[in-house]
Design an enzyme around this catalytic site. Structure first.
Site, PDB file in Angstrom:
ATOM      1  N   CYS A   2      27.070 103.722 -38.104  1.00  0.00           N
ATOM      2  CA  CYS A   2      26.722 104.278 -36.800  1.00  0.00           C
ATOM      3  C   CYS A   2      27.113 105.747 -36.793  1.00  0.00           C
ATOM      4  CB  CYS A   2      27.457 103.553 -35.668  1.00  0.00           C
ATOM      5  SG  CYS A   2      27.164 101.775 -35.586  1.00  0.00           S
ATOM      6  N   VAL A  53      23.622  96.311 -38.834  1.00  0.00           N
ATOM      7  CA  VAL A  53      23.685  95.758 -40.188  1.00  0.00           C
ATOM      8  C   VAL A  53      24.236  94.331 -40.174  1.00  0.00           C
ATOM      9  CG1 VAL A  53      24.777  96.011 -42.461  1.00  0.00           C
ATOM     10  CG2 VAL A  53      23.862  98.021 -41.274  1.00  0.00           C
TER      11      VAL A  53
END
Length: 617
Positions: A2, A53
């Site tokens: 991120c 993810v």
């Protein structure tokens, strides 16, 4: 993976705070293309761009924990923690409950249980900010090697931080001013791990915690490479390295999105691939490699590359039956202005690596069409002693940053420096030689000493430490910034800290027992690789050898010199530049001007223009 950012402001709250945090967060859209969210409280604003993810539906950030009657504790997190299952079980035993399967929730619960010391329990790669409303403090915590970025700066009445420099620059109190220290880091690679590029901006050094609150700023270290006696014999050492590698790769294969492997045909990436194949549940792995159009006809061996990659890539693909993609690029693609600009925006600072960055971007872009997560072999050379400067006394004994000393000795004093076209008086004013000596002494003073250690092992420990804290930064910054330009998460199993701690203390006689680089790693994976790959000599990431690329570079520099309004003009050595363009082989420029110095002035010029950066030197 991120992108996170935020600010703390102890002055009266401004109505523009929400717009400001939205703007700062939006700069990192490629680091997190799947979601953008912000969170504001009395003195703080946090923003997260998410690349999903693991636990795609859960793990929404910023993540808040709040007990009745208490202020909130809020997490903005980027990374992957690979011992989540063990931590979750331990935290449950302490009474914590979980609503998601995300590692974000585990990290937040770990902070609630152990405070900032939770970093010591995390196995993985991470950079996160925790706002603790109970104390009105923010904690910035970065993984042991700085795999994920984190910058910060103090401003009047507060504090600004983020995963990307551009996010900080959107804050009105942060200006794009580069002082002598910053320019030295850009053009000469002389940079302390905790220093940033812009004046007043710092990095959270790997293995450290930065805390900011009403009482000001403090920095503490929670991890550094530990010096310990190594008592295992060679066979036990080889077996332990294999076990640690197996476990690191197994853990890092976990993903809820497609995963692949970068493959160069060298020992590091091939070992990683072979281990991944053992733990991938029988599924065919995707692999990706870079090559250049016509490379087989123009490849030129040099000090760091004696063989081209692709013949060895092919052998590994046949050996393991991977689903392989060979990304072949041309000089024209590498010189595409949009590709070069994308590299600049990804890095946030000028780069002299040129085709090494643009080719990696094109490789990562193709990789991202199929996969979101990429395993890579970064860290193995630094840990196992793969570079030339581990192997020869003239580098080991130099009492200088080994990679810079290597460049000086291999190609003349200015051979691998980037300053050949910059005004000599400006270069002299940077004081890079003295700064390098000071940095070397400062870093060596941090290295833990082991009683009774031999002179050879002490010297290799110094070189290894400097590589893990210095040269590795260059490698990881490139991997992260370029990968994030296409929203590709990079994982580095060789930097599992358990493996690093073990190998860091293995005597050099064991690390080089067969007289070659990376003997220990080779022995640990001997049964997994074809002999031609297993015994291939170390080769660096490939540059393009096509003369057409260098001609294009010279043409771009010619245009730059003709542009009287170019921001770089006042800082150029015009005489040397004109001599080079007139005759690149002349004695006047030999050993002074090279591809790196050409790339540096081109990128520095575009950066000064794009970022409106000001040199305060």
């Amino acid at each position: 993976m991120c992108g996170i950012t935020g600010f703390v402001d102890f002055t009266p709250a401004s109505e523009e705070r929400e717009v400001l945090i939205d703007t700062m967060t939006a700069t990192m859209h490629r680091r997190g293309p799947d979601d953008q969210r912000t969170w504001l409280d009395r003195h703080v604003a946090l923003g997260v761009r998410r690349l999903s993810v693991v636990d795609l539906a859960g793990g929404v950030q910023p993540m808040v924990a709040q007990k009745p009657g208490e202020p909130p504790v809020t997490l903005a997190y980027t990374g992957e923690v690979f011992n989540c299952d063990e931590l979750r079980a331990e935290l449950r035993s302490h009474g914590h409950t979980f609503k998601t399967s995300s590692d974000t929730e585990v990290v937040l619960a770990s902070y609630l249980q152990w405070g900032a010391a939770c970093a010591e329990r995390l196995l993985g790669m991470f950079a996160f900010a925790v706002w603790d409303g109970r104390t009105d403090e923010v904690h910035l915590i970065r993984d042991r090697f700085g795999i994920y970025p984190m910058y910060y700066t103090e401003v009047p009445g507060g504090f600004v931080f983020g995963s990307a420099l551009m996010a900080l620059l959107k804050h009105p109190a942060v200006e794009p001013v580069v002082d002598t220290e910053g320019l030295r880091a850009i053009v000469d690679f002389v940079k302390a791990p905790e220093n940033g590029i812009f004046a007043g901006v710092k990095e959270v050094r790997g293995g450290t915690i930065v805390r900011f609150g009403r009482n000001g700023l403090s920095v503490s270290t929670y991890w550094a490479p530990p010096a310990r006696p190594h008592e295992d014999d060679l066979d036990t050492t080889v077996g332990t390295v294999r076990e640690l590698l197996e476990d690191a790769v197994r853990r890092q294969l976990h993903s809820d999105v497609p995963l692949g492997v970068f493959l160069s045909g060298g020992l590091d990436s091939s070992a990683l691939l072979a281990l991944a194949a053992r733990h991938n549940g029988g599924e065919t792995l995707r692999t990706y490699s870079i090559d250049f159009a016509g490379h087989d006809k123009v490849f030129t061996p040099d000090e760091v590359r004696s063989t081209p990659d692709y013949p060895f890539v092919e052998r590994m693909v046949r050996h393991l039956g991977t689903d392989h993609t060979r990304v072949v690029v041309s000089p024209e693609e590498l010189m595409d202005p949009e590709v070069r600009r994308e590299v600049l925006l990804a890095r946030d600072i000028p780069t002299s690596l040129g085709d090494l960055d643009t080719s990696y971007l094109l490789l990562a872009r193709r990789f991202r069409q199929d996969c979101t997560v990429a395993l890579g072999g970064e860290g193995a050379d630094e840990l196992f002693g793969g570079y030339h400067w581990f192997l020869e006394d003239r580098f080991v004994d130099a009492q200088a940053l080994p990679w810079l000393e290597f460049g000086r000795q291999m190609a003349g004093k200015n051979g691998l420096r980037n300053t050949g076209l910059i005004n000599p008086e400006l270069v002299e004013s940077l004081g890079s030689d003295e700064a390098e000596r000071d940095l070397y002494a400062s870093e060596v003073a941090k290295i833990e000493k082991l009683p009774g250690e031999s002179d050879v092992d002490r010297k290799i420990r110094i070189v290894t430490y400097l590589n893990l804290t210095g040269y590795l930064r260059i490698i990881l910054d490139r991997k992260d910034r370029i990968g994030m330009a296409v929203s590709l998460e990079g994982r580095v199993p060789f930097l599992d800290h358990r493996l690093v701690e073990y190998v860091y203390n293995v005597p050099w006689a064991m690390k080089s027992f067969d007289g070659r680089e990376k003997s220990l790693l080779r022995a640990a994976v001997r049964d997994l690789l074809p002999p031609s790959v297993l015994y291939r000599k170390k080769a660096g990431y490939p540059p393009i050898d096509d003369p057409a690329y260098d001609r294009s570079l010279r043409a771009m520099v010619t245009d730059l010199l003709a542009d009287g309004s170019a921001p770089i003009q006042p800082f150029l050595d015009l005489s040397t530049a004109k001599s080079y363009l007139s005759d690149p082989t002349s004695d006047a420029v030999k050993g002074k001007v090279n591809r790196f110095s050409l790339e540096m002035v081109l990128y520095l010029n575009e950066w000064l223009d794009t970022y409106n950066a000001r040199l305060a030197i």
